[in-house]
Design a protein around this motif. Structure first.
Motif, short mmCIF file in Angstrom:
data_model
loop_
_atom_site.label_atom_id
_atom_site.label_comp_id
_atom_site.label_asym_id
_atom_site.label_seq_id
_atom_site.Cartn_x
_atom_site.Cartn_y
_atom_site.Cartn_z
N THR A 9 0.83 -1.20 0.00
CA THR A 9 0.00 0.00 0.00
C THR A 9 0.87 1.25 0.00
N GLY A 10 0.30 2.33 -0.55
CA GLY A 10 0.97 3.62 -0.54
C GLY A 10 1.62 4.00 -1.86
N MET A 11 1.65 3.10 -2.84
CA MET A 11 2.26 3.41 -4.13
C MET A 11 1.31 4.25 -4.97
N THR A 12 1.86 5.27 -5.63
CA THR A 12 1.01 6.16 -6.44
C THR A 12 1.52 6.36 -7.87
N CYS A 13 2.73 5.84 -8.19
CA CYS A 13 3.28 6.12 -9.52
C CYS A 13 4.32 5.05 -9.90
N CYS A 16 7.28 4.66 -7.59
CA CYS A 16 6.97 3.82 -6.43
C CYS A 16 7.19 2.35 -6.76
N LEU A 37 0.97 -1.49 -10.00
CA LEU A 37 0.55 -0.27 -9.33
C LEU A 37 -0.94 -0.29 -8.97
N ASP A 38 -1.79 -0.65 -9.91
CA ASP A 38 -3.24 -0.58 -9.70
C ASP A 38 -3.72 -1.47 -8.56
N GLY A 40 -1.59 -3.09 -6.36
CA GLY A 40 -0.64 -3.12 -5.25
C GLY A 40 0.01 -4.48 -5.09
N TYR A 64 7.06 2.23 1.63
CA TYR A 64 5.68 1.76 1.51
C TYR A 64 5.39 0.69 2.56
#
Length: 67
Positions: A9-13, A16, A37-38, A40, A64
């Motif tokens: 969790t916590g990835m946005t790009c 990450c 990414l989508d 996780g 993360y």
């Protein structure tokens, strides 16, 4: 060869994703690291059992959280 799947969790790009791949890939015995990414999703192969704590520490080092 074993395979393991976790959720990060916590990835946005893409940066990450690359950070998680790099840190988890640096664990001895880990290969073929895949991070989505989508969802996780973190999946990797290993030639030995990798303790969850070791994976969590690598993900934390990248900034993360392992779920």
């Amino acid at each position: 060869m074993a395979s393991a799947t976790y959720t990060v969790t916590g990835m946005t790009c893409g940066h990450c994703v690359n950070a998680v791949k790099e840190e988890v890939g640096a664990i001895d015995g880990v290969s073929n690291v895949q991070v989505e990414l989508d969802s996780g999703s973190l999946t990797f192969d290993s030639d030995q059992e990798i303790p969850r704590e070791k994976v969590a520490a690598a993900v934390d080092e990248a900034g993360y959280t392992l779920r």
